[in-house]
Design a protein around this motif. Structure first.
Motif: not given
Ligand code: HEM
Length: 403
Positions: A117-140
């Motif tokens: 599950m390691r590489s899948r976990t990394q991919a999900i972590a990146d996908e989740l941040l991709d979704r919010v990065v341009s907004a400049g804020e999130m509820d972590l």
């Protein structure tokens, strides 16, 4: 007579800063009776040595039916019959039932499954941040700390991606059952959840896939298998323990790093420190704040105080992890702390089955956050943060951040 003023240990206010109260208990009331909002009496053990002893003490049982007197059994609140299989989850059982269930799941829940599950976990972590990065804020919590472990545990179990949404809604209802008084309100969700899982088990029984549910259906230990109710209880436990805990490690851990910017910068400069950093965040924030309940089989004497038969006893992990007789400067966050014998995953026969998975998820979560959002900061003052009311867990309802 105790000199300590009573507090409501379930409340959000207590969870916001429980440490001064716990320091007082360790010093002068190490075996302390308190009352939950539903009037249940709970005995709190707060010293490191007493919590470790409780987890190995044969005078205490996990299965309260073994400890209660006839009178106490009669007073137990009525449990709807459909919830009864859930009481057969291994965290609430003693040997030999616990040993049998744990060895069956141990065969399916392997270290190689976590590694896969390691590489899948990394991919999900990146996908989740991709979704919010341009907004400049999130509820972590909502945008990162919760969906990461939730997605991983449902993928491990093998639940179809299209069903993640409802699975999550129902599991939230089940989680509210961990409060001392389950409410009628949650019954429809639990019922739908159980019906869904039973259908899903039939499907996987006929057509096994490469997932944990299929593996658990097939798993055999000395000719022994899980029956359908045991499978149901196991999947409930794995699902809840698999995300309601890790969300708090990522959430509380991020807050602790934001409040200790020198430690945050150290981790950013030296990402290889992530392993000891996660151990220290486990110790310092104690995401599972107390052990689950134990019950005295007979009146049990601890430090000259009698814990009466059948009464609920909790080891306060969040206090043991700050015990000054074991940890130097326990109230200081030090990501290089060594040794770090924290009790955050418990000890003894119920030691957390998911510890390798939780460690892997948290290590990837913190390295990804510090690499991709190096100027992460709180959006509002820390005083505005709200904690979830809970007996066992300590976690934030939301963590608004900017970057
Ligand atoms: C930061 C994350 C986690 C923390 C702090 C944590 C903490 C704990 C603790 C303290 C216990 C022992 C409770 C007791 O003895 O009363 C426990 C047991 C357990 N945990 Fe975890 N846990 C975490 C993540 C996970 C994950 C990701 C899974 C599974 C996927 C998991 C599955 C379990 C199970 C099945 C047990 C019961 C073991 C038994 O009864 O033998 N946990 N956990």
């Amino acid at each position: 007579m105790s000199a300590t003023q009573p507090v409501n240990i379930v409340s959000a206010e207590f969870k916001a800063n429980p440490f001064p109260f716990l320091n007082r208990l360790r010093a002068s009331d190490p075996v302390y009776p308190t009352t939950l909002p539903d009037k249940t009496v709970v005995w709190l053990l707060t010293r490191y040595d007493d919590v470790t002893a409780l987890l190995r003490d044969e005078r205490f049982t996990k299965n309260r039916r073994n400890a209660l007197t006839k009178e106490q059994l009669r007073k137990l609140p009525w449990t709807p019959p459909m919830f009864r299989p859930l009481e057969r989850n291994m965290l609430d059982l003693d040997p030999p039932d616990h040993t049998r269930l744990r060895s069956l799941v141990h065969k399916a829940f392997t270290p190689s499954l976590v590694e896969q599950m390691r590489s899948r976990t990394q991919a999900i972590a990146d996908e989740l941040l991709d979704r919010v990065v341009s907004a400049g804020e999130m509820d972590l919590i909502r945008d990162f700390a919760l969906p990461l472990p939730m997605t991983i545990i449902t993928e491990i179990l093998g639940v179809p991606a299209k069903d993640h949404g409802k699975f999550h809604r129902w599991s939230q209802a089940v989680v509210s059952l961990t409060s001392p008084t389950p409410t009628l309100r949650v019954i429809p969700s639990v019922w739908k959840f159980i019906r869904y899982l039973r259908k899903f088990f039939k499907l996987r029984g006929r057509d096994p896939q490469d997932d944990l549910v299929s593996a658990l259906i097939k798993t055999e230990e000395a000719g022994d298998r899980l029956n359908e109710d045991e499978l149901l209880a196991m999947i409930f436990l794995l699902l809840i323990a698999g995300h309601e805990t890790t969300v708090n490690l990522i959430g509380n851990g991020t807050l602790a790093l934001l409040e200790n910017p020198n430690q945050m910068r150290k981790l950013q400069r030296e990402p290889s420190l992530v392993k000891p950093a996660v151990e220290e965040l486990l110790r310092y924030t104690s995401p599972v704040f107390t052990t689950s309940e134990r019950y005295a089989l007979e009146n049990a004497m601890v430090h000259g105080v009698t814990i009466p038969r059948g009464e609920m006893t909790l080891g306060v992990i969040g206090s043991a992890n700050r015990d000054e007789t074991v940890f130097e400067n326990p109230n200081e966050l030090r990501i290089t702390r060594e040794p770090n014998r924290h009790l955050s995953f418990g000890q003894g026969i119920h030691f957390c089955l998911g510890a390798p998975l939780a460690r892997m998820e948290a290590q990837l979560a913190f390295t990804t956050l510090s690499r991709r959002l190096p100027d992460l900061r709180l959006k509002n003052s820390p005083h505005t943060l709200r904690w979830r009311p809970s007996i066992f867990l300590r976690g934030l309802t939301a963590l608004p951040v900017k970057f």
